[in-house]
Design a protein around this motif. Structure first.
Motif, PDB file in Angstrom:
ATOM      1  N   CYS A  15       8.538   4.665  -1.185  1.00 18.24           N
ATOM      2  CA  CYS A  15       7.563   3.251  -1.526  1.00 18.24           C
ATOM      3  C   CYS A  15       6.388   3.844  -1.916  1.00 18.24           C
ATOM      4  O   CYS A  15       5.673   3.184  -2.936  1.00 18.24           O
ATOM      5  N   VAL A  16       5.563   4.782  -1.496  1.00 17.24           N
ATOM      6  CA  VAL A  16       4.362   5.412  -1.815  1.00 17.24           C
ATOM      7  C   VAL A  16       4.470   5.861  -3.075  1.00 17.24           C
ATOM      8  O   VAL A  16       3.468   5.303  -4.138  1.00 17.24           O
ATOM      9  N   MET A  17       5.372   6.764  -3.410  1.00 12.74           N
ATOM     10  CA  MET A  17       5.370   7.297  -4.550  1.00 12.74           C
ATOM     11  C   MET A  17       5.820   6.441  -5.935  1.00 12.74           C
ATOM     12  O   MET A  17       5.372   6.402  -7.101  1.00 12.74           O
ATOM     13  N   PRO A  21       1.248   6.414  -5.905  1.00  7.06           N
ATOM     14  CA  PRO A  21       1.318   7.737  -5.340  1.00  7.06           C
ATOM     15  C   PRO A  21      -0.021   8.545  -5.144  1.00  7.06           C
ATOM     16  O   PRO A  21       0.096   9.393  -4.456  1.00  7.06           O
ATOM     17  N   LYS A  22      -0.985   7.744  -5.468  1.00  6.24           N
ATOM     18  CA  LYS A  22      -2.499   8.267  -5.069  1.00  6.24           C
ATOM     19  C   LYS A  22      -2.660   8.663  -3.609  1.00  6.24           C
ATOM     20  O   LYS A  22      -3.273   9.258  -3.075  1.00  6.24           O
ATOM     21  N   LEU A  23      -1.635   7.746  -2.791  1.00  7.16           N
ATOM     22  CA  LEU A  23      -1.930   7.620  -1.402  1.00  7.16           C
ATOM     23  C   LEU A  23      -0.864   8.459  -0.763  1.00  7.16           C
ATOM     24  O   LEU A  23      -0.703   8.591   0.570  1.00  7.16           O
ATOM     25  N   ILE A  24      -0.049   9.313  -1.304  1.00  2.00           N
ATOM     26  CA  ILE A  24       0.833  10.254  -0.721  1.00  2.00           C
ATOM     27  C   ILE A  24       0.336  11.089   0.461  1.00  2.00           C
ATOM     28  O   ILE A  24       0.780  11.283   1.115  1.00  2.00           O
ATOM     29  N   SER A  25      -1.136  11.484   0.261  1.00  2.00           N
ATOM     30  CA  SER A  25      -1.649  12.257   1.278  1.00  2.00           C
ATOM     31  C   SER A  25      -1.810  11.446   2.564  1.00  2.00           C
ATOM     32  O   SER A  25      -1.917  12.126   3.434  1.00  2.00           O
ATOM     33  N   LEU A  46       2.600  -1.767   0.409  1.00  2.00           N
ATOM     34  CA  LEU A  46       3.304  -1.151  -0.327  1.00  2.00           C
ATOM     35  C   LEU A  46       4.573  -1.270  -0.045  1.00  2.00           C
ATOM     36  O   LEU A  46       5.616  -1.236  -1.059  1.00  2.00           O
ATOM     37  N   VAL A  47       5.204  -1.054   1.066  1.00  2.00           N
ATOM     38  CA  VAL A  47       6.410  -1.190   1.576  1.00  2.00           C
ATOM     39  C   VAL A  47       6.977  -2.568   1.259  1.00  2.00           C
ATOM     40  O   VAL A  47       8.099  -2.969   0.623  1.00  2.00           O
TER      41      VAL A  47
END
Length: 81
Positions: A15-17, A21-25, A46-47
């Protein structure tokens, strides 16, 4: 603090990607359990975005994927309650 299982973590990563995607960390094993409530809420959002796109059928009922997403939203909520 309760954690989330591996399947849910993979779903969260997906969902993040897709949606930010900037929040993947944020969801690395070191960071996921150290986020602030507003960050957990951003992940839940995001979900929810994924739920609205892929998680409901033509009758606006949750499909199987949508039920998994709803569960993930609940799991993320429990991380900061």
């Amino acid at each position: 603090m309760k954690g989330i299982n591996e399947e849910s973590l993979r779903l969260l990563e997906k969902c993040v990607m897709i949606h930010n995607p900037k929040l993947i960390s944020w969801i690395s094993s070191e960071n996921l359990y150290r986020l602030k409530p507003n960050q957990y809420n951003e992940l839940r959002s995001l979900v929810n975005d994924e739920f609205l796109v892929e998680g409901i059928d033509k009758n606006y009922e949750p499909n199987e994927y949508g039920l998994r997403l709803e569960n993930l939203i609940d799991e993320l909520g429990r991380l900061f309650m």
